[in-house]
Design a protein around this motif. Structure first.
Motif, mmCIF file in Angstrom:
data_model
loop_
_atom_site.group_PDB
_atom_site.id
_atom_site.type_symbol
_atom_site.label_atom_id
_atom_site.label_comp_id
_atom_site.label_asym_id
_atom_site.label_seq_id
_atom_site.Cartn_x
_atom_site.Cartn_y
_atom_site.Cartn_z
ATOM 1 N N VAL A 83 0.862 -1.185 0.000
ATOM 2 C CA VAL A 83 0.000 0.000 0.000
ATOM 3 C C VAL A 83 0.893 1.228 0.000
ATOM 4 C CG1 VAL A 83 -1.677 1.388 1.292
ATOM 5 C CG2 VAL A 83 -1.929 -1.101 1.206
ATOM 6 N N ALA A 84 0.621 2.165 -0.901
ATOM 7 C CA ALA A 84 1.339 3.444 -0.930
ATOM 8 C C ALA A 84 0.304 4.550 -0.783
ATOM 9 C CB ALA A 84 2.108 3.602 -2.246
ATOM 10 N N ILE A 85 0.580 5.484 0.117
ATOM 11 C CA ILE A 85 -0.387 6.535 0.430
ATOM 12 C C ILE A 85 0.146 7.894 -0.001
ATOM 13 C CG2 ILE A 85 -1.693 7.665 2.273
ATOM 14 C CD1 ILE A 85 -1.525 5.028 3.835
ATOM 15 N N ALA A 86 -0.612 8.555 -0.873
ATOM 16 C CA ALA A 86 -0.241 9.880 -1.368
ATOM 17 C C ALA A 86 -0.743 10.950 -0.407
ATOM 18 C CB ALA A 86 -0.838 10.095 -2.762
ATOM 19 N N ASN A 87 0.103 11.905 -0.110
ATOM 20 C CA ASN A 87 -0.261 12.954 0.836
ATOM 21 C C ASN A 87 -0.831 14.176 0.116
ATOM 22 O OD1 ASN A 87 0.413 12.105 3.638
ATOM 23 N ND2 ASN A 87 2.398 11.717 2.693
ATOM 24 N N ALA A 88 -1.982 14.001 -0.487
ATOM 25 C CA ALA A 88 -2.674 15.137 -1.097
ATOM 26 C C ALA A 88 -2.968 16.156 0.001
ATOM 27 C CB ALA A 88 -3.964 14.671 -1.756
ATOM 28 N N PRO A 89 -2.660 17.437 -0.215
ATOM 29 C CA PRO A 89 -2.813 18.426 0.855
ATOM 30 C C PRO A 89 -4.256 18.721 1.228
ATOM 31 C CG PRO A 89 -2.202 19.498 -1.205
ATOM 32 C CD PRO A 89 -2.076 18.026 -1.429
ATOM 33 N N ILE A 90 -5.157 18.639 0.254
ATOM 34 C CA ILE A 90 -6.572 18.886 0.531
ATOM 35 C C ILE A 90 -7.414 17.795 -0.125
ATOM 36 C CG2 ILE A 90 -6.371 21.387 0.759
ATOM 37 C CD1 ILE A 90 -7.354 21.646 -2.116
ATOM 38 N N GLU A 91 -8.632 17.625 0.394
ATOM 39 C CA GLU A 91 -9.502 16.575 -0.129
ATOM 40 C C GLU A 91 -10.296 17.103 -1.324
ATOM 41 O OE1 GLU A 91 -12.189 12.922 1.642
ATOM 42 O OE2 GLU A 91 -11.883 14.714 2.847
#
Length: 315
Positions: A77-85
């Protein structure tokens, strides 16, 4: 002269970053002007005397990723740190994270199957150039449409092929035929058979999940009539490669599925890397169902969706 400037810059930097002096206080301490302090601090950064690191407590998502791997029995699993939803931001960050992960697993001789759509489009733009020997790129679903809506099918395929300096095999067909008989007849073509077989044998598959909203790309392409659209919205929660499935991951409409052009979802369960790239609130139910159906062994998603998936897994 330079030696003295370096020494003065380091002194200013130590006072500023280590002793918390203000620039005015540094100017008084070193008996120089306030603008000179500002220039010295910039000089110290430019010369590498000062290295600024930002620690983001949400950046390290390894703990959350491990929990998701365990909960859904995934390989990675790789999780992207998008700053906003935001949907578009999430797709952009997932595409980048997917490209980053792909660069760690690809090797000579790989057969890489690719879907289409906006998330795959972002992924294709973030690929790290890497020449592969004996590798092939293959389209996992039909990509021809007369609609004005963009699938990015051709662009995604061509970008992958150019990036890895290898050949691409397309499926020059619509994603859905009006009848099963027509689809079966086209499937007998030797070229089509070869491309479909290549998709079945791909050891890496990259794809996203679609929604069943009115704005879903599949609906905008105009393939489904009103009755089919109504049935899909009532029974399905999402699709992979235009094959719609229910909340438990089973095919929603066998007739529609029999008229769909591309890889049968069953084959995704047996890939070395079956990589699902998707995120956002609108796709949450589809992602969950895809994982329940066992269609992915690798998940690339955003931090907001990852947290919700973990909550759903423990319900």
């Amino acid at each position: 002269m330079t030696k003295n400037k370096n020494k003065l810059a380091i002194s200013a930097a130590k006072l500023y970053y280590q002793s918390d002096f203000s620039q005015a206080e540094i100017a008084k301490e070193l008996d120089i002007s306030r603008p000179s302090v500002s220039r010295l601090l910039q000089y110290a950064k430019d010369k590498g005397f000062v290295r600024i690191e930002i620690f983001d407590p949400i950046e390290d998502q390894s703990h959350l990723a491990k929990k998701l791997m365990h909960a859904y029995k995934l390989k990675h699993v790789a999780i992207a740190n998008a700053p906003i939803e935001n949907e578009e931001d999430i797709k952009l960050y997932i595409g980048r994270k997917g490209a980053e992960y792909l660069s760690t697993i690809i090797k000579d001789g790989d057969i890489i199957g690719v879907g289409w759509g906006t998330t795959m489009h972002h992924l294709s733009h973030s690929l790290t150039p890497h020449e592969l020997k004996g590798a092939q790129i293959v389209q996992l679903e039909g990509g021809i449409t007369l609609s004005a809506s963009e699938t990015y099918a051709t662009e995604v395929l061509e970008r992958f092929a150019a990036n890895y300096k290898t050949v691409a095999q397309s499926l020059p067909l619509p994603v859905l035929f009006d009848s099963r008989e027509v689809r079966d007849m086209v499937y007998r073509d030797r070229h089509i058979q070869r491309v479909l077989e290549l998709g079945k044998n791909a050891n890496i598959a990259l794809f996203s999940v679609g929604t069943v909203r009115n704005t879903a790309l599949f609906f905008r392409l105009g393939y489904a009539d009103d009755n089919e659209k109504k049935f899909i919205k009532e029974h399905a929660v999402g699709d992979i490669c235009s094959r719609f499935f229910t909340k438990d991951g089973t095919i929603a409409d066998p007739d529609l599925n029999a008229r769909t052009v591309g890889l049968d979802l069953e084959y995704l369960r047996h890939k070395e890397y079956s990589i699902l790239l998707a995120g956002g609130q609108a796709k949450l139910e589809g992602i969950y169902a895809a994982l329940q159906g066992g269609y992915a062994n690798v998940l690339i998603t955003d931090r907001f969706t990852a947290q919700r998936l973990l909550e759903w897994a423990t319900k």
